[in-house]
Design an enzyme around this catalytic site. Structure first.
Site, PDB file in Angstrom:
ATOM      1  CE  LYS A   1     -70.649 -12.590  65.902  1.00 24.73           C
ATOM      2  NZ  LYS A   1     -70.763 -13.900  66.944  1.00 24.73           N
TER       3      LYS A   1
ATOM      4  N   GLY B   1     -76.899  -7.958  73.437  1.00 23.04           N
ATOM      5  CA  GLY B   1     -75.556  -8.759  74.092  1.00 23.04           C
ATOM      6  C   GLY B   1     -75.246  -7.722  75.346  1.00 23.04           C
TER       7      GLY B   1
ATOM      8  CB  THR C   1     -70.242  -6.284  73.397  1.00 23.30           C
ATOM      9  OG1 THR C   1     -69.705  -7.241  74.269  1.00 23.30           O
ATOM     10  CG2 THR C   1     -70.046  -6.726  72.065  1.00 23.30           C
TER      11      THR C   1
ATOM     12  CB  CYS D   1     -81.669  -9.142  79.371  1.00 20.74           C
ATOM     13  SG  CYS D   1     -82.994  -9.225  78.031  1.00 20.74           S
TER      14      CYS D   1
HETATM   15  O1  TXE Z   1     -71.724 -11.437  75.388  1.00 17.18           O
HETATM   16  P1  TXE Z   1     -71.495 -10.328  74.017  1.00 17.18           P
HETATM   17  P2  TXE Z   1     -71.002 -12.042  76.380  1.00 17.18           P
HETATM   18  C1  TXE Z   1     -74.494 -10.038  79.257  1.00 17.18           C
HETATM   19  C2  TXE Z   1     -74.402 -10.820  80.687  1.00 17.18           C
HETATM   20  C3  TXE Z   1     -73.126 -11.522  80.260  1.00 17.18           C
HETATM   21  C4  TXE Z   1     -72.332 -10.392  79.541  1.00 17.18           C
HETATM   22  C5  TXE Z   1     -71.324 -10.749  78.411  1.00 17.18           C
HETATM   23  O2  TXE Z   1     -74.350 -10.300  81.875  1.00 17.18           O
HETATM   24  O3  TXE Z   1     -72.380 -12.228  81.144  1.00 17.18           O
HETATM   25  O4  TXE Z   1     -73.343  -9.666  78.693  1.00 17.18           O
HETATM   26  O5  TXE Z   1     -71.860 -11.952  77.796  1.00 17.18           O
HETATM   27  C6  TXE Z   1     -70.951 -10.416  69.709  1.00 17.18           C
HETATM   28  N1  TXE Z   1     -68.084  -6.634  67.628  1.00 17.18           N
HETATM   29  N2  TXE Z   1     -75.548 -10.399  78.432  1.00 17.18           N
HETATM   30  O6  TXE Z   1     -69.748 -11.816  76.480  1.00 17.18           O
HETATM   31  O7  TXE Z   1     -69.944 -10.651  73.825  1.00 17.18           O
HETATM   32  C7  TXE Z   1     -70.886 -11.863  70.314  1.00 17.18           C
HETATM   33  O8  TXE Z   1     -70.026 -12.621  69.148  1.00 17.18           O
HETATM   34  C8  TXE Z   1     -69.303  -7.397  66.983  1.00 17.18           C
HETATM   35  C9  TXE Z   1     -76.722  -9.605  78.381  1.00 17.18           C
HETATM   36  O9  TXE Z   1     -71.331 -13.449  75.864  1.00 17.18           O
HETATM   37  O10 TXE Z   1     -71.952  -9.125  74.186  1.00 17.18           O
HETATM   38  C10 TXE Z   1     -72.251 -12.223  70.250  1.00 17.18           C
HETATM   39  O11 TXE Z   1     -72.895 -12.705  68.851  1.00 17.18           O
HETATM   40  N3  TXE Z   1     -69.948  -8.299  67.646  1.00 17.18           N
HETATM   41  C11 TXE Z   1     -77.573 -10.009  76.996  1.00 17.18           C
HETATM   42  C12 TXE Z   1     -72.779 -10.860  70.541  1.00 17.18           C
HETATM   43  O12 TXE Z   1     -71.928  -9.917  70.472  1.00 17.18           O
HETATM   44  C13 TXE Z   1     -69.371  -8.831  68.986  1.00 17.18           C
HETATM   45  C14 TXE Z   1     -77.443 -11.610  76.678  1.00 17.18           C
HETATM   46  C15 TXE Z   1     -73.375 -11.074  72.242  1.00 17.18           C
HETATM   47  O13 TXE Z   1     -72.138 -11.281  72.823  1.00 17.18           O
HETATM   48  C16 TXE Z   1     -68.346  -8.072  69.121  1.00 17.18           C
HETATM   49  C17 TXE Z   1     -76.050 -11.832  76.457  1.00 17.18           C
HETATM   50  C18 TXE Z   1     -67.695  -7.104  68.567  1.00 17.18           C
HETATM   51  N4  TXE Z   1     -66.514  -6.500  68.687  1.00 17.18           N
HETATM   52  C19 TXE Z   1     -75.353 -11.438  77.510  1.00 17.18           C
HETATM   53  N5  TXE Z   1     -67.827  -8.622  70.299  1.00 17.18           N
HETATM   54  C20 TXE Z   1     -78.844  -9.569  77.048  1.00 17.18           C
HETATM   55  N6  TXE Z   1     -79.072  -8.280  76.845  1.00 17.18           N
HETATM   56  O14 TXE Z   1     -79.948 -10.190  76.900  1.00 17.18           O
HETATM   57  C21 TXE Z   1     -68.709  -9.548  70.817  1.00 17.18           C
HETATM   58  N7  TXE Z   1     -69.779  -9.554  69.780  1.00 17.18           N
END
Ligand code: TXE
Length: 479
Positions: A173, A226, A230, A282
Site C-alpha cells: 500500500k 512513515g 503510526t 527523514c
Molecule cells: O504518515 P503516516 P503521515 C512523519 C512526518 C509527518 C508524520 C505524519 O513527521 O508529518 O510522519 O505523516 C499508512 N495501519 N513522516 O500521517 O500516516 C499511510 O496510509 C497501516 C516521516 O502522512 O505514518 C501511509 O501509507 N498503515 C516519514 C503510511 O502509513 C497505516 C515519511 C505512512 O503514513 C495506518 C512520512 C494504519 N493504522 C511521514 N495509518 C519518514 N520516515 O520518512 C497510516 N498508515
C-alpha cells in the site's frame, strides 16, 4: 486520473466503490480519485499473493533476477512519464523526480535483482561432533509493504524489490496522498513478465486499508516507512501475532559543523540537507549546530544561499523548492513556525507562505531558518518534516555531542570536520543508525539503513533487507 487497485495482475475498482479525492499540491485542486479499499479488497490481494507463492518461491534466482532487472529497464525507459506523474502527485520539482526519485526506483529493482544472485547462507562444521549445520533463508510467504508520501516510488520499490527478489509475494500500500506512480508500476510489472499475484497493490487510507493489512493474520511480515506515531500503532497491532517488523520512522537529525571543515563544500551540502524535497526527507539535517568561532560567518553565508533558492511550480525546470505535499501538512509545518515564535526562536529567513501566480491555492512555503537558544525547545525536539531548519552555536565537542543525542529520535547525523580523531570519536558516540562525515545522503545500496530510538527498528538495504524478508532455519546433520 482514476487510480485502481492492482490485484492478481489486473487493475480493479474497489469492491465497495468508495473513492478518495487526489489533490495536486502545486495548485491545490482535485485531479483524480483513488480507491479507499476495504477489508475485502485486502483479502482478495492476500488470496492472489498466497496463490502465487508456491510457484514464485520456487522460481530460479536467475529467472527472478531477470524479471527484476527488466522492471528496472522499463522504469528507465519511461522516466519522463513517471517523473511527471511523481512531481504532479507530490509537488516535488520535476528535476528532482527525474534525477533522484525515478532513477532510484529503477536502481532498487536492479540492485536487488543482482543481490539475490549473490545472497548466500552459512554452514558450520561442528568439529569433533561429526555434524554439520547449514542455514536456510527461506521466503516468508505473503508480506506487507507500506510506504509514505515523501519519496513515493523510491520508498515503495525499496521494499517491494527485496521482498519479491527473495521469493515472497506482496500486498503493498502506497500513501493515499501520493498513489499515482505505484498505480503506474503495475503495468510495468506485467510488461516485465512478473507472474500475476506476486505483487498486489491496494490503495486507501491508513486507518481502513492499511489497518486491514496490518491486522491480517496470515501476512507475516510488515515493512513500514512513515511517522513514528503510526509505527507505534503498527508495532502494537503486530506484536501479539508475532509478525516480523521493520519500521523506518521519523528523524530529527543533527548537522554538526566544525570550524575546520571544507567550508564551501559544507555550505553547499547544508543547503541541500536542509531543504531538498522541501525538507520532507527523514534524513534531512534539521538541527544545525555550528562551532561558535564560525557561527556569524556561517549565518550570513547560509542565509544568502537560501535566499537564492527558487520556490516555484514543480514543473518549472528552474524550481528548487516545490510545493509541500498536502494542505494538512502545510498547516502542520506552519504551526511549528508559530510555536517557534512563542518559544523566542528568531526567524532569520523565511517563515511565510509563498503565492505563485496562477497557482494561488498551491501549498508553497519559503525555506525557513530559525535561530534557537536551546536544544530543549519544541522545534528542536519534534519532527517538523518541512523546509525549516534551526541553527545554534556550540563551543565544545562534548557539548555538541550531548545536544545531538538529547532527542527522542536516532536516524542519521552529519559531521563536518577535517579532524579524523574528532570525526571518529563523535561518530562512535552519536546515537544514530547512519552517520555521514563530510557528506550527506551519499547512498550505497549495500549498506544497512535504519534508525534507533523513536526512529524505528530493523535495518533494510543490501543483504539486511534480504535477511528481513526471509525466515532463517538451521539444519543439523549428524554423520
Ligand atoms: O504518515 P503516516 P503521515 C512523519 C512526518 C509527518 C508524520 C505524519 O513527521 O508529518 O510522519 O505523516 C499508512 N495501519 N513522516 O500521517 O500516516 C499511510 O496510509 C497501516 C516521516 O502522512 O505514518 C501511509 O501509507 N498503515 C516519514 C503510511 O502509513 C497505516 C515519511 C505512512 O503514513 C495506518 C512520512 C494504519 N493504522 C511521514 N495509518 C519518514 N520516515 O520518512 C497510516 N498508515
Amino acid at each position: 486520473m482514476t487510480v485502481q487497485n492492482y490485484i492478481n495482475g489486473e487493475y480493479k475498482d474497489p469492491i465497495s466503490n468508495q473513492w478518495i479525492d487526489n489533490y495536486c499540491p502545486a495548485n491545490g485542486q482535485v485531479y483524480g480519485k483513488i480507491p479507499n479499499s476495504s477489508k475485502t479488497d485486502v483479502e482478495n490481494a492476500y488470496k492472489a499473493a498466497k496463490a502465487a507463492f508456491t510457484s514464485w518461491s520456487q522460481t530460479t534466482l536467475n529467472e527472478r533476477s531477470k524479471i527484476l532487472i527488466k522492471i528496472a529497464e522499463l522504469l528507465e525507459a519511461n522516466i519522463q512519464h513517471f517523473a511527471q506523474a511523481e512531481s504532479q502527485d507530490n509537488g516535488k520539482p520535476i528535476s528532482l523526480a527525474k534525477s533522484i526519485d525515478i532513477p532510484r526506483a529503477a536502481s532498487n529493482f536492479r540492485f536487488f535483482g543482482n543481490a539475490i544472485t549473490q545472497f548466500a547462507s552459512e554452514s558450520h562444521e561442528s568439529t569433533g561432533l561429526n555434524a554439520i549445520n547449514y542455514t536456510l533463508r527461506q521466503p516468508i510467504g505473503v508480506v506487507a509493504c507500506i510506504s509514505p508520501w515523501n519519496l513515493p516510488l523510491y520508498l515503495f520499490t525499496w521494499k517491494i524489490a527485496p521482498a519479491i527478489a527473495s521469493g515472497n509475494c506482496v500486498v503493498a500500500k502506497p500513501s493515499e496522498i501520493t498513489p499515482v506512480t505505484a498505480f503506474l508500476l503495475g503495468k510495468i510489472c506485467n510488461d516485465a513478465g512478473l507472474p500475476k499475484g506476486v505483487l498486489n497493490i491496494v490503495h486507501g487510507l491508513g486507518n481502513t486499508t492499511g489497518q486491514a493489512i496490518i491486522e491480517h493474520p496470515y501476512i507475516k511480515a510488515i515493512s513500514f516507512t512513515g511517522g513514528t506515531e503510526t509505527g507505534t500503532h503498527i508495532a502494537a497491532v503486530a506484536a501479539p501475532m508475532f509478525k516480523k517488523l521493520s519500521l523506518e520512522l521519523g528523524g530529527k537529525n543533527p548537522n554538526i559543523i566544525f570550524a575546520d571543515c571544507d567550508y564551501n563544500d559544507m555550505l553547499e551540502t547544508t543547503v541541500r540537507s536542509s531543504f531538498a524535497n522541501q525538507g520532507q526527507i527523514c534524513l534531512c539535517g534539521s538541527r544545525i549546530f555550528v562551532e561558535a568561532t564560525i557561527y556569524e560567518k556561517f549565518k550570513t553565508d547560509f542565509i544568502a544561499k537560501v535566499k537564492d533558492l527558487k520556490v516555484g511550480h514543480p514543473s518549472n525546470a528552474n524550481t528548487q523548492i516545490g510545493a509541500l505535499v498536502s494542505k494538512n501538512h502545510l498547516e502542520k509545518v506552519m504551526h511549528y513556525i508559530e510555536i517557534a515564535k512563542n518559544e523566542n526562536g528568531k526567524i532569520l529567513y523565511g517563515g511565510n507562505k509563498v503565492t505563485i501566480k496562477n497557482y494561488e491555492d498551491g501549498y508553497y512555503l519559503e525555506p525557513t531558518i530559525i535561530e534557537v537558544k536551546t536544544n530543549d525547545c519544541r522545534i528542536n525536539q519534534e519532527e517538523i518534516f518541512g523546509p525549516i531548519v534551526t541553527i545554534m552555536p556550540f563551543k565544545t565537542e562534548q557539548e555538541v555531542l550531548q545536544m545531538a543525542n538529547k532527542v527522542k529520535y536516532g536516524l542519521s547525523a552529519t559531521i563536518w570536520t577535517n579532524n579524523l580523531k574528532r570525526a571518529m570519536h563523535i561518530s562512535n558516540q552519536i546515537q544514530a543508525g547512519i552517520v555521514w562525515i563530510n557528506t550527506w545522503m551519499l547512498r550505497d545500496l549495500r549498506t544497512p539503513f535504519g534508525g534507533i530510538k523513536a526512529s524505528g527498528i530493523g535495518r533494510e538495504g543490501g543483504f539486511e533487507a534480504l535477511r528481513f524478508f526471509t525466515e532463517t532455519k538451521n539444519i543439523c546433520i549428524k554423520y
